[in-house]
Scaffold this motif. Structure first.
Motif, PDB file in Angstrom:
ATOM      1  N   ARG A 185       0.872  -1.032  -0.038  1.00 13.30           N
ATOM      2  CA  ARG A 185      -0.287  -0.006   0.182  1.00 13.30           C
ATOM      3  C   ARG A 185       0.887   1.254   0.158  1.00 13.30           C
ATOM      4  N   TYR A 186       0.457   2.413  -0.406  1.00 11.15           N
ATOM      5  CA  TYR A 186       1.086   3.648  -0.308  1.00 11.15           C
ATOM      6  C   TYR A 186      -0.112   4.626   0.302  1.00 11.15           C
ATOM      7  N   GLN A 187       0.446   5.470   0.851  1.00 17.71           N
ATOM      8  CA  GLN A 187      -0.002   6.507   1.487  1.00 17.71           C
ATOM      9  C   GLN A 187      -0.419   7.878   0.666  1.00 17.71           C
ATOM     10  N   ILE A 188      -1.089   8.811   0.927  1.00 20.02           N
ATOM     11  CA  ILE A 188      -1.190  10.258   0.037  1.00 20.02           C
ATOM     12  C   ILE A 188      -1.040  11.259   0.955  1.00 20.02           C
ATOM     13  N   PRO A 189       0.078  11.519   1.723  1.00 18.66           N
ATOM     14  CA  PRO A 189       0.501  12.523   2.590  1.00 18.66           C
ATOM     15  C   PRO A 189       0.220  13.665   1.905  1.00 18.66           C
ATOM     16  N   GLY A 190      -0.556  14.697   3.006  1.00 17.11           N
ATOM     17  CA  GLY A 190      -0.747  15.994   2.329  1.00 17.11           C
ATOM     18  C   GLY A 190      -2.253  16.145   1.909  1.00 17.11           C
ATOM     19  N   TRP A 191      -2.949  15.034   1.612  1.00 17.38           N
ATOM     20  CA  TRP A 191      -4.258  14.985   1.060  1.00 17.38           C
ATOM     21  C   TRP A 191      -5.095  16.117   1.755  1.00 17.38           C
ATOM     22  N   GLU A 192      -5.083  16.201   3.089  1.00 18.88           N
ATOM     23  CA  GLU A 192      -6.188  17.136   3.631  1.00 18.88           C
ATOM     24  C   GLU A 192      -5.749  18.558   3.587  1.00 18.88           C
ATOM     25  N   ASP A 193      -4.482  18.653   3.025  1.00 17.46           N
ATOM     26  CA  ASP A 193      -3.937  20.149   2.834  1.00 17.46           C
ATOM     27  C   ASP A 193      -4.562  20.741   1.215  1.00 17.46           C
ATOM     28  N   LEU A 194      -4.930  19.902   0.467  1.00 17.14           N
ATOM     29  CA  LEU A 194      -5.430  20.117  -0.911  1.00 17.14           C
ATOM     30  C   LEU A 194      -6.731  20.887  -0.812  1.00 17.14           C
ATOM     31  N   THR A 195      -7.075  22.026  -1.435  1.00 16.97           N
ATOM     32  CA  THR A 195      -8.507  22.612  -1.690  1.00 16.97           C
ATOM     33  C   THR A 195      -9.572  21.569  -2.012  1.00 16.97           C
ATOM     34  N   LEU A 196     -10.689  21.543  -1.961  1.00 17.53           N
ATOM     35  CA  LEU A 196     -11.385  20.769  -2.390  1.00 17.53           C
ATOM     36  C   LEU A 196     -11.535  20.734  -4.001  1.00 17.53           C
ATOM     37  N   LYS A 197     -11.491  21.821  -4.613  1.00 16.70           N
ATOM     38  CA  LYS A 197     -11.237  21.865  -5.778  1.00 16.70           C
ATOM     39  C   LYS A 197     -10.026  21.161  -6.544  1.00 16.70           C
ATOM     40  N   GLU A 198      -8.842  20.791  -5.755  1.00 23.12           N
ATOM     41  CA  GLU A 198      -7.765  20.458  -6.076  1.00 23.12           C
ATOM     42  C   GLU A 198      -8.145  18.849  -6.067  1.00 23.12           C
ATOM     43  N   GLN A 199      -8.867  18.550  -4.801  1.00 21.88           N
ATOM     44  CA  GLN A 199      -9.155  17.202  -4.596  1.00 21.88           C
ATOM     45  C   GLN A 199     -10.229  16.683  -5.879  1.00 21.88           C
ATOM     46  N   LYS A 200     -10.895  17.476  -6.116  1.00 18.52           N
ATOM     47  CA  LYS A 200     -11.587  17.114  -7.280  1.00 18.52           C
ATOM     48  C   LYS A 200     -11.076  16.563  -8.482  1.00 18.52           C
ATOM     49  N   LEU A 201     -10.008  17.627  -8.758  1.00 20.49           N
ATOM     50  CA  LEU A 201      -9.451  17.292  -9.991  1.00 20.49           C
ATOM     51  C   LEU A 201      -8.349  15.965  -9.748  1.00 20.49           C
ATOM     52  N   VAL A 202      -8.023  15.803  -8.777  1.00 20.15           N
ATOM     53  CA  VAL A 202      -7.296  14.578  -8.486  1.00 20.15           C
ATOM     54  C   VAL A 202      -8.220  13.273  -8.831  1.00 20.15           C
ATOM     55  N   TYR A 203      -9.315  13.522  -8.286  1.00 22.57           N
ATOM     56  CA  TYR A 203     -10.531  12.378  -8.017  1.00 22.57           C
ATOM     57  C   TYR A 203     -10.950  12.108  -9.763  1.00 22.57           C
ATOM     58  N   TYR A 204     -11.043  13.175 -10.532  1.00 21.95           N
ATOM     59  CA  TYR A 204     -11.572  13.072 -12.093  1.00 21.95           C
ATOM     60  C   TYR A 204     -10.537  12.350 -12.633  1.00 21.95           C
ATOM     61  N   LEU A 205      -9.039  12.855 -12.282  1.00 28.52           N
ATOM     62  CA  LEU A 205      -8.058  12.297 -13.229  1.00 28.52           C
ATOM     63  C   LEU A 205      -8.001  10.704 -12.857  1.00 28.52           C
ATOM     64  N   THR A 206      -7.972  10.560 -11.734  1.00 35.33           N
ATOM     65  CA  THR A 206      -8.057   9.131 -11.348  1.00 35.33           C
ATOM     66  C   THR A 206      -9.098   8.175 -11.765  1.00 35.33           C
ATOM     67  N   GLN A 207     -10.266   8.891 -11.862  1.00 32.67           N
ATOM     68  CA  GLN A 207     -11.246   8.043 -12.580  1.00 32.67           C
ATOM     69  C   GLN A 207     -11.035   7.712 -14.095  1.00 32.67           C
TER      70      GLN A 207
END
Length: 678
Positions: free
Chosen positions: A51-73
């Motif tokens: 497994r790997y972690q995503i350190p700093g995830w909580e420091d991203l803005t919601l918009k940045e998190q959405k961008l990551v989510y859409y790109l992974t999908q």
């Protein structure tokens, strides 16, 4: 992207990733911060899943998190493309095996069932029935009769002809590099229709003329070559409305959502061009996208998504589907950007001929990143370093992007031990150097390999691109060239002058120790007895090490020692080895710049393919004591969006999968967009 697989550097850093930790119940992101993180999911066959972690995830803005989510999908939506590219029956086979796994109600304590489970997991790990590294077809450790009984018991359909293939020698090699068997004819990879010869492929693409010869298109990158009803060759292009269109439409859907939350206009423009490329399959648009993507450097989020690496094509034309979504690691990136800012110094001080040096190294960017999701040919087995784009003319005119996958490297390091180091290192001094400098030395060599190595050098005017001139040797020669750039400069006071290391000489000595130890012994644990080396990175590590060993014999630069029946390699003169690495770098750059196929072939075949069978047997015997798989890969963290009453995302939580099987079955169910035949 030039991949430096971690499977290829396990012994380089002097670490054997052994652990007896068991998979534990998945925890949410907040718990991960409080409790010890369980890096090891499970081990089976020759593979360990981490497994790997995503350190700093909580420091991203919601918009940045959405961008990551859409790109992974978007990335996961193309997952099945990689299966079908690897072999034309992979999707049918995987579906049948998964149906048995989910529905079988019989004896699950038997050795046959356990072996069935292992085989399915190996197929998942390799994205098909051929080994992810050796390219050999993986034979089941259960009988054909047993599989037939499972098919019957679960009412699963799989044609007898395909069942036979699992157990016979048909399509035994995914990527064949033995010219005597035919590079295309002897390969099971699904890039060329059966019956098409390597000569026909070469002639077909030789007839393709780019509008600007100085900026050649990547002909063949995004298509399968088939024979039409008239017997003529034609391409089935991978695009919306074409081959793989149903999956590509899903990729486009998620990329369009990603474009809507882009961090800046340049990032949005690049995403728009990638979408256009997927819709049209136009190779001019592909080049335009790569240039735009190179110029989009300001955001915190980046990605790789498309048909990119050509390692799986024996002729170096066809790109394998892959996706990596990345978040900038601010602390490490700031330090390592020093390397890219000094790219011109490294080019000027390289050993390559003046005519082969770039007078103006442009646009080299380097970041350490946090991976948030991977798919296709980058998962479960993943690179640790990435450098793109691959087109030489774009790199020369516009530069390149290089990244080091920090959290992937961190997981490898934290999941491991150091037993193999003590077993294969020559003496206590070598072990002490590895314990102090291996981790930093590995990072420095990776940075130099990706940023300076792949970005360095230029082709002579009028010389065609390497896939045309160096053909089946192009990939391993390019990886060797980049490795040699790293080796030459990792033993250099410039690194200390730049503030990157505290003792350049000791760090360089450790890097040389580990490279030679791995190139001549360590990596042999991945080969079956009697096998030749086929994989590009393994070949380049052996030919560099073996060439240096042979050329340094007169001065005993590297001595081969036998002690208590065990073999060790000891470097006696690091300065002379440094010089030898510089000489070989100069020669390989000449081979690439001049398109000298015969010299490239001689180097690889004479030093990089054949294995000392006596030494190989010894290494395998010495390695038996370690309960550690020679290959590692990863499950991805799960990004779980929380929606409001209007269906809008209001937060995204990071969770970890419980098991490897859980994630693989989830992917097969939710990203199953292709027909079983394409």
């Amino acid at each position: 992207m030039k991949l430096l697989k971690i499977a290829g550097v396990i012994m380089t850093v002097g670490v054997s990733f052994a652990s007896n930790a068991q998979a534990v119940k998945a925890t949410d992101a907040k718990t991960i911060q409080k409790d010890p993180f369980e890096y090891v999911v499970e081990q089976f066959g020759d593979v360990k899943v981490l497994r790997y972690q995503i350190p700093g995830w909580e420091d991203l803005t919601l918009k940045e998190q959405k961008l990551v989510y859409y790109l992974t999908q978007a990335g996961y939506s193309g997952r099945d493309i990689a299966y079908d590219q690897h072999y034309k029956y992979n999707l049918k086979i995987r579906k049948a095996l998964e149906n048995i796994y989910v529905n079988y109600k019989g004896d699950k304590a038997s050795a046959d069932w356990k072996n069935f489970e292992i085989y399915l997991k190996r197929v998942w790990f390799a994205n098909g029935i051929h080994h992810h590294y050796s390219n050999d077809k993986m034979k089941p450790l259960f009988s054909k009769n047993y599989l037939t009984s499972l098919l019957k018991a679960t009412k699963t359909s799989l044609s007898p002809a395909i069942v036979d293939i699992l157990f016979n020698d048909v399509d035994a090699k995914k990527v064949n590099l033995d010219t005597s068997k035919g590079l295309v004819e002897g390969s099971a990879i699904n890039f060329y229709e059966k019956g098409i010869t390597a000569k026909e492929v070469e002639d077909f693409y030789a007839s393709k003329i780019s509008p600007d010869p100085k900026r050649p298109y990547s002909y063949g990158l995004n298509s399968k070559l088939v024979r039409n009803a008239k017997g003529q060759l034609e391409e089935k292009v991978w695009k919306s409305g074409g081959m793989y269109g149903s999956a590509i439409d899903k990729i486009v859907y998620w990329l369009e959502k990603a474009k809507g939350v882009a961090e800046n206009q340049k990032q949005a423009d690049a995403l728009g061009l990638l979408i256009s490329y997927y819709k049209t399959g136009d190779l001019k648009t592909w080049d335009e996208y790569n240039i735009a993507w190179l110029q989009a450097t300001e955001g915190n989020i980046d990605y790789i998504n498309s048909f990119i690496e050509v390692y799986n094509d024996p002729l170096g034309n066809k790109g394998s589907y892959e996706s990596i979504v990345q978040i900038k690691d601010f602390n490490l990136s700031k330090k390592m950007e020093v390397v890219s800012k000094n790219a011109q110094w490294f080019e000027d001080n390289s050993t390559i001929m003046t005519a082969h040096k770039k007078k103006n190294v442009v646009g080299v960017s380097y970041k350490t990143v946090i991976v948030a999701g991977e798919s296709g040919d980058s998962s479960p087995a993943t690179p640790i370093g990435v450098n793109l784009p691959n087109a030489d003319w774009i790199r020369a005119e516009h530069g390149s992007k290089s990244v080091s996958l920090a959290n992937i490297i961190d997981s490898y390091n934290k999941a491991g031990g150091k037993g193999r180091l003590q077993e294969f290192a020559n003496d206590a001094e070598e072990i002490a150097l590895a314990e102090k400098y291996a981790e930093l030395g590995d990072k420095m060599h990776t940075a130099l390999h990706e940023v300076i190595g792949h970005a360095s050098g230029q082709l002579n005017p009028g010389v065609a691109t390497p896939e045309k001139t160096l053909k089946n040797y192009a990939s391993t020669l390019e990886e060797g060239r980049a490795d040699l750039v790293g080796l030459y400069f990792v033993y250099n006071p410039k690194l200390q002058e730049l503030g990157l290391v505290d003792d350049w000489k000791k760090l360089g000595m450790e890097s040389y120790d580990s490279y030679i130890r791995n190139g001549l012994m360590g990596q042999l644990v991945r080969l079956e007895p009697g096998a030749d080396i086929e994989e590009a990175h393994m070949r380049n590590r052996q030919y560099i090490s073996a060439w240096a060993f042979e050329k340094g014999k007169a001065d005993n630069v590297i001595e081969k020692i036998t002690r208590d029946g065990k073999t060790y390699f000891n470097i006696t003169n690091y300065e002379k080895l440094h010089d030898l690495f510089g000489q070989l770098l100069r020669e390989i750059q000449r081979i690439k710049s001049e398109g000298d196929y015969e010299a490239g072939k001689a180097l690889v075949e004479n030093y990089g393919v054949k294995v000392d069978q006596k030494l190989h047997a010894e290494v395998l015997e010495r390695n038996k004591k370690f309960n550690a798989a020679p290959y590692s890969g990863f499950v991805n963290p799960i990004l779980v969006p929380k929606l409001d009453a209007k269906g809008e995302i209001i937060s995204i939580e990071v969770k970890q999968p419980k098991t490897f099987a859980e994630q693989m079955l989830y992917y097969s169910k939710n990203y199953n967009f292709l027909p079983l035949e394409n």
